[in-house]
Enzyme design. Structure first.
Site: not given
Ligand code: PEP
Length: 250
Positions: A212, A9-11, A233-234, A94, A166, A172, A96
């Site tokens: 993460s 997920n490039w957000k 994500g990251g 999600h 999640e 993050g 967020e």
């Molecule tokens: C996400 O946003 O779905 C996520 C898991 O982010 P990260 O891997 O950066 O924790």
């Protein structure tokens, strides 16, 4: 046997040209992966990334979707628009979206049903906050998000649903749930789905972990019985970190 599903997920990262360039690098690097793969760029980059991914084994994901088919909804993107540019999968609920944009379970459910009714795959994200975990409410929160998020979804549509567990406190932050803690929630997710559908359907369903995930922890997470993949994500933003995750081999 559940095929591992690794998704990025490039957000709100990368411009259109950066996204297309990165997608080219991913296509070159990940062609040998035996896993199910997906990347979800920002809406604006979807057509450019779709063109790059065509003919590759990487699915195109969207990060969100409107709950209506069309109409006077300023700033929204519809399911038909996503399908038209070649989106295969949409991430819904999600944390967020739930926490920064106050999306309720009822709203997420409308999006899930709309996506499935239009033959998209949906990744339904669920997970508790740190306060909810400390108050012993993990099962309550995750159970409600699942029951309400999937309300009205037919058993026949379930093969196009992926659940992403999640924990909000792990997204993050660099904090990861221990593989054992994550697996316990994943097992609970299967129990809830078993009671909503059937044990068989719950066993077939892919349940990703997100929070993460990195090249250094993907192996121990994926070794757990109920963890079938990752929503990343990251670490999905750079080839050095996403390739080892996407190429993970049991
Ligand atoms: C996400 O946003 O779905 C996520 C898991 O982010 P990260 O891997 O950066 O924790």
């Amino acid at each position: 046997m559940r095929t591992p599903f690794l998704a990025g997920n490039w957000k709100m990262h990368k411009t259109v040209s950066e996204s297309a360039e990165f997608a080219q690098e991913l296509v070159r690097t990940l062609s040998s992966s035996r896993n199910k793969l997906m990347v979800a760029p920002a809406f604006l980059s979807l057509p450019a990334v779709a063109a790059v991914l065509q003919g590759s084994k990487i699915l195109l994901g969207a990060q969100n979707m409107a709950p209506e088919v069309e109409g006077a909804h300023t700033g929204e993107v519809s399911v038909r628009m996503l399908k038209d540019v070649g989106v295969n999968v949409v991430i819904l609920g999600h944390s967020e979206r739930r926490h920064s944009y106050l999306e309720s379970d009822a709203l997420v459910n409308r999006k899930v049903r709309l996506a499935l009714d239009h033959d998209l795959e949906a990744i339904l994200c669920v997970g508790e906050t740190i306060e909810e975990r400390e108050q012993g409410q993990v099962e309550d929160v995750v159970g409600t998000q699942l029951r309400e998020g999937l309300a009205g979804v037919d058993p026949g549509q379930l093969d196009r649903v992926t659940i992403a567990y999640e924990p909000v406190w792990a997204i993050g932050t660099g904090k990861t749930a221990t593989p054992q803690d994550a697996d316990a929630v994943h097992a609970y997710i299967r129990t809830v789905l078993g009671s909503m559908y059937s044990t068989d359907a719950a066993q077939r369903l892919i349940v990703q972990y997100g929070g993460s995930v990195k090249p250094t922890n993907v192996k121990e997470l994926m070794a757990m019985e109920n963890i079938d993949g990752a929503l990343v994500g990251g670490a999905s933003l750079e080839i050095e970190s996403f390739a080892p995750i996407a190429l993970f081999d049991a």
